[in-house]
Design a protein around this motif. Structure first.
Motif, PDB file in Angstrom:
ATOM      1  N   VAL A  25       9.056  21.818   4.126  1.00 18.14           N
ATOM      2  CA  VAL A  25      10.178  21.223   3.758  1.00 18.14           C
ATOM      3  C   VAL A  25      11.375  21.763   3.008  1.00 18.14           C
ATOM      4  O   VAL A  25      11.067  22.325   2.013  1.00 18.14           O
ATOM      5  CB  VAL A  25       9.715  19.619   3.174  1.00 18.14           C
ATOM      6  N   PHE A  26      12.644  21.869   3.548  1.00 17.04           N
ATOM      7  CA  PHE A  26      13.720  22.604   2.686  1.00 17.04           C
ATOM      8  C   PHE A  26      14.073  21.248   2.130  1.00 17.04           C
ATOM      9  O   PHE A  26      14.842  20.442   2.554  1.00 17.04           O
ATOM     10  CB  PHE A  26      14.418  23.124   3.657  1.00 17.04           C
ATOM     11  N   LEU A  27      14.357  21.329   0.631  1.00 13.50           N
ATOM     12  CA  LEU A  27      14.814  20.257  -0.132  1.00 13.50           C
ATOM     13  C   LEU A  27      15.410  20.887  -1.318  1.00 13.50           C
ATOM     14  O   LEU A  27      14.591  21.803  -2.161  1.00 13.50           O
ATOM     15  CB  LEU A  27      13.625  19.169  -0.309  1.00 13.50           C
ATOM     16  N   ASP A  28      16.618  20.190  -2.048  1.00 13.90           N
ATOM     17  CA  ASP A  28      16.901  20.774  -3.316  1.00 13.90           C
ATOM     18  C   ASP A  28      17.128  22.435  -3.096  1.00 13.90           C
ATOM     19  O   ASP A  28      16.839  23.096  -4.028  1.00 13.90           O
ATOM     20  CB  ASP A  28      16.039  20.417  -4.334  1.00 13.90           C
ATOM     21  N   GLY A  29      17.403  23.039  -1.866  1.00 13.67           N
ATOM     22  CA  GLY A  29      17.717  24.387  -1.964  1.00 13.67           C
ATOM     23  C   GLY A  29      16.432  24.988  -1.861  1.00 13.67           C
ATOM     24  O   GLY A  29      16.393  26.310  -2.086  1.00 13.67           O
ATOM     25  N   MET A  30      15.158  24.452  -1.578  1.00 20.63           N
ATOM     26  CA  MET A  30      13.868  25.101  -1.868  1.00 20.63           C
ATOM     27  C   MET A  30      13.114  24.736  -0.598  1.00 20.63           C
ATOM     28  O   MET A  30      12.853  23.761  -0.080  1.00 20.63           O
ATOM     29  CB  MET A  30      13.009  24.835  -3.046  1.00 20.63           C
ATOM     30  N   HIS A  31      12.015  25.718  -0.306  1.00 14.37           N
ATOM     31  CA  HIS A  31      11.024  25.583   0.878  1.00 14.37           C
ATOM     32  C   HIS A  31       9.652  25.342   0.132  1.00 14.37           C
ATOM     33  O   HIS A  31       9.300  25.928  -0.322  1.00 14.37           O
ATOM     34  CB  HIS A  31      10.992  26.704   1.718  1.00 14.37           C
ATOM     35  N   GLY A  32       9.133  24.201   0.737  1.00  5.69           N
ATOM     36  CA  GLY A  32       7.786  23.915   0.119  1.00  5.69           C
ATOM     37  C   GLY A  32       6.780  23.974   1.391  1.00  5.69           C
ATOM     38  O   GLY A  32       7.204  23.350   2.291  1.00  5.69           O
ATOM     39  N   ASP A  33       5.893  24.603   1.464  1.00  6.82           N
ATOM     40  CA  ASP A  33       4.884  24.928   2.416  1.00  6.82           C
ATOM     41  C   ASP A  33       3.418  24.780   2.484  1.00  6.82           C
ATOM     42  O   ASP A  33       2.798  25.229   1.484  1.00  6.82           O
ATOM     43  CB  ASP A  33       5.245  26.614   2.749  1.00  6.82           C
ATOM     44  N   CYS A  34       2.875  23.690   3.107  1.00  8.82           N
ATOM     45  CA  CYS A  34       1.410  23.429   3.168  1.00  8.82           C
ATOM     46  C   CYS A  34       0.916  23.200   4.476  1.00  8.82           C
ATOM     47  O   CYS A  34       1.582  22.818   5.338  1.00  8.82           O
ATOM     48  CB  CYS A  34       1.353  22.434   1.988  1.00  8.82           C
ATOM     49  N   SER A  35      -0.317  23.369   4.585  1.00  8.09           N
ATOM     50  CA  SER A  35      -1.201  23.026   5.703  1.00  8.09           C
ATOM     51  C   SER A  35      -2.587  22.639   5.421  1.00  8.09           C
ATOM     52  O   SER A  35      -3.039  23.001   4.361  1.00  8.09           O
ATOM     53  CB  SER A  35      -0.895  24.044   6.858  1.00  8.09           C
ATOM     54  N   ALA A  36      -2.948  21.763   6.626  1.00 10.19           N
ATOM     55  CA  ALA A  36      -4.268  21.512   6.517  1.00 10.19           C
ATOM     56  C   ALA A  36      -4.872  21.391   7.868  1.00 10.19           C
ATOM     57  O   ALA A  36      -4.037  21.048   8.903  1.00 10.19           O
ATOM     58  CB  ALA A  36      -4.568  19.942   5.559  1.00 10.19           C
ATOM     59  N   THR A  37      -6.315  21.545   7.921  1.00 11.06           N
ATOM     60  CA  THR A  37      -6.962  21.314   9.437  1.00 11.06           C
ATOM     61  C   THR A  37      -7.583  19.987   9.464  1.00 11.06           C
ATOM     62  O   THR A  37      -8.311  19.787   8.360  1.00 11.06           O
ATOM     63  CB  THR A  37      -7.899  22.403   9.636  1.00 11.06           C
ATOM     64  N   PHE A  38      -7.251  19.259  10.395  1.00 12.57           N
ATOM     65  CA  PHE A  38      -7.997  17.828  10.645  1.00 12.57           C
ATOM     66  C   PHE A  38      -8.968  17.928  11.819  1.00 12.57           C
ATOM     67  O   PHE A  38      -8.806  18.631  12.790  1.00 12.57           O
ATOM     68  CB  PHE A  38      -6.770  16.931  10.831  1.00 12.57           C
ATOM     69  N   LEU A  39      -9.820  17.121  11.630  1.00 16.76           N
ATOM     70  CA  LEU A  39     -10.832  16.943  12.619  1.00 16.76           C
ATOM     71  C   LEU A  39     -10.446  15.703  13.703  1.00 16.76           C
ATOM     72  O   LEU A  39      -9.979  14.619  13.051  1.00 16.76           O
ATOM     73  CB  LEU A  39     -12.238  16.524  12.338  1.00 16.76           C
ATOM     74  N   VAL A  40     -10.473  15.938  14.818  1.00 17.29           N
ATOM     75  CA  VAL A  40     -10.089  14.758  15.932  1.00 17.29           C
ATOM     76  C   VAL A  40     -11.573  13.904  16.207  1.00 17.29           C
ATOM     77  O   VAL A  40     -11.984  14.582  17.114  1.00 17.29           O
ATOM     78  CB  VAL A  40      -9.212  15.371  17.104  1.00 17.29           C
ATOM     79  N   GLY A  41     -11.594  13.030  15.806  1.00 14.19           N
ATOM     80  CA  GLY A  41     -12.803  12.151  16.208  1.00 14.19           C
ATOM     81  C   GLY A  41     -13.961  12.980  15.671  1.00 14.19           C
ATOM     82  O   GLY A  41     -14.031  13.404  14.449  1.00 14.19           O
ATOM     83  N   GLN A  42     -15.185  12.926  16.300  1.00 14.43           N
ATOM     84  CA  GLN A  42     -16.344  13.689  15.881  1.00 14.43           C
ATOM     85  C   GLN A  42     -16.445  15.175  16.286  1.00 14.43           C
ATOM     86  O   GLN A  42     -16.019  15.397  17.384  1.00 14.43           O
ATOM     87  CB  GLN A  42     -17.473  12.863  16.683  1.00 14.43           C
ATOM     88  N   VAL A  43     -16.511  15.930  15.420  1.00 17.67           N
ATOM     89  CA  VAL A  43     -16.510  17.409  15.725  1.00 17.67           C
ATOM     90  C   VAL A  43     -17.735  18.060  15.577  1.00 17.67           C
ATOM     91  O   VAL A  43     -18.564  17.496  14.709  1.00 17.67           O
ATOM     92  CB  VAL A  43     -15.471  18.116  14.716  1.00 17.67           C
ATOM     93  N   ASP A  44     -18.425  18.898  16.290  1.00 16.22           N
ATOM     94  CA  ASP A  44     -19.576  19.457  16.200  1.00 16.22           C
ATOM     95  C   ASP A  44     -19.732  20.033  14.887  1.00 16.22           C
ATOM     96  O   ASP A  44     -18.821  20.338  14.288  1.00 16.22           O
ATOM     97  CB  ASP A  44     -19.796  20.498  17.306  1.00 16.22           C
ATOM     98  N   GLU A  45     -21.162  20.264  14.740  1.00 19.59           N
ATOM     99  CA  GLU A  45     -21.531  20.960  13.235  1.00 19.59           C
ATOM    100  C   GLU A  45     -20.729  22.210  12.927  1.00 19.59           C
ATOM    101  O   GLU A  45     -20.238  22.472  11.791  1.00 19.59           O
ATOM    102  CB  GLU A  45     -23.021  21.146  13.104  1.00 19.59           C
ATOM    103  N   ALA A  46     -20.719  23.176  14.079  1.00 20.67           N
ATOM    104  CA  ALA A  46     -19.975  24.502  13.714  1.00 20.67           C
ATOM    105  C   ALA A  46     -18.718  24.372  13.396  1.00 20.67           C
ATOM    106  O   ALA A  46     -18.071  24.864  12.426  1.00 20.67           O
ATOM    107  CB  ALA A  46     -20.161  25.239  14.900  1.00 20.67           C
TER     108      ALA A  46
END
Ligand code: MF3
Ligand code: CO
Ligand code: CO
Length: 327
Positions: free
Chosen positions: A176-197
């Motif tokens: 997000v570019f706000l107040d003249g600055m960029h803030g950057d983040c990410s995360a990985t999400f599981l869709v429903g049931q995901v295998d153990e690995a």
């Protein structure tokens, strides 16, 4: 991420689909260029490779919202300092807080049957509602407001018409570019049931970010970060992507400062109090080598196995690091 030239590593058969996801036969696509690159044995995959979907039209940002320099041209100005003033840090904090909020809202909408384009729409709306500009939009020509990276996509996946399916992994990367600055983040999400690995891959990727953050200390070279991350991934038999790095960030989305996530002794720049940069390790189930789809953005694992990633924007403090991308 900032990017070095990615190169493929797996070799499909001549008549098999190319590793890059283009849908073309290998012999028509990357076979020739691969003759000059490294090779690896083929792996049997549990899923068919991801295919590009349809990318929708550009989304509008209200004229009242301030835009970064590249919004109209697609070309960011080079440069940007990595050590920030207290006033800049306050503005960066606000941009980062907004990014963390958009990530939370986008992540809560992840479910089987939802298209990645719908996640883009939701995050775009929330960013604009907060008075921000979605930094990816037209950054070097990127066509959407967030990155959505599914399964074997390492990073920079373009939101499209594909629906998320039970068992998928999806990374949402929000800037997000706000107040003249960029803030950057990410995360990985599981869709429903995901295998153990897959669950283990996501857990270890999160731990790799935590370990990287714990290694931040003024006076140490930035290579200390990768030195903390790589052994943790290796211990689980996972790879650490080398072609994309963390980066200095502030009024510039990506400064020249690169933060490798593997051990790279050449990363000698010393960390300083009030420096701001991201750490965003991309951890792979198999080989770390990357390929690139013909869209010029979508980075995929060369062997087709999955990748997971977490990212925060950080401030170097006298005692270590403060995470800025929190609400
Ligand atoms: N947010 C990504 C990063 O972590 C960069 C995305 S650039 C885009 O650095 F153009 F693909 F959006
Ligand atoms: Co980043
Ligand atoms: Co990012």
């Amino acid at each position: 991420m900032t990017q070095a030239a990615p190169r493929p590593a797996a070799r499909p058969g001549r008549n098999d689909p190319c590793w890059c996801g283009s849908g073309q036969k290998y012999k028509k696509c990357h076979l020739e260029s691969d003759d000059h690159g490294a090779t690896r044995p083929r792996v049997r995959l549990a899923r068919p490779p991801l295919r590009p979907g349809v990318v929708g039209p550009l989304r509008e940002v209200p004229a009242s919202i301030p835009r970064p320099d590249y919004a109209a041209t697609g070309r960011p100005k080079a440069g940007g300092r990595d050590v920030r003033t207290p006033e800049e840090i306050e503005r960066l904090r606000r941009a980062c807080r907004a990014a963390a909020r958009v990530l939370r809202i986008g992540g809560a909408a992840v479910a089987p049957g939802v298209t990645t384009d719908a996640l883009d729409a939701l995050c775009h709306e929330e960013t604009v509602r907060l008075g921000g500009y979605p930094s990816p939009l037209n950054y070097r020509g990127f066509p959407k407001s967030i990155c959505t990276s599914v399964n074997e996509v390492i990073c920079h996946g373009i939101p499209d018409s594909r629906t998320l399916e039970e068992g998928d992994l999806v990374n949402l990367d929000i800037t997000v570019f706000l107040d003249g600055m960029h803030g950057d983040c990410s995360a990985t999400f599981l869709v429903g049931q995901v295998d153990e690995a897959g669950q283990r891959l996501v857990r270890v990727a999160r731990e790799c970010l935590e370990r990287g953050i714990s290694a931040v200390r003024p006076g140490l070279p930035v290579s200390a970060i990768g030195a903390a991350i790589e052994p943790h991934a290796s211990r689980h038999g996972f790879g650490v992507v080398r072609d994309y790095c963390g980066h200095g960030i502030g009024d510039t989305f990506h400064t020249a400062l690169q933060i490798p996530h593997h051990l790279d002794p050449r990363a000698r720049r010393l960390m300083e109090v009030s420096m701001t940069f991201t750490i965003e390790p991309m951890i792979t189930e198999g080989a770390w080598e990357a390929g690139l789809w013909p869209d010029g953005w979508t980075a995929v694992t060369a062997d087709g196995r999955r990748s997971a990633q977490f990212e925060h924007t950080l401030l170097v403090t006298p005692g270590g690091a403060e995470i800025l991308t929190v609400e």
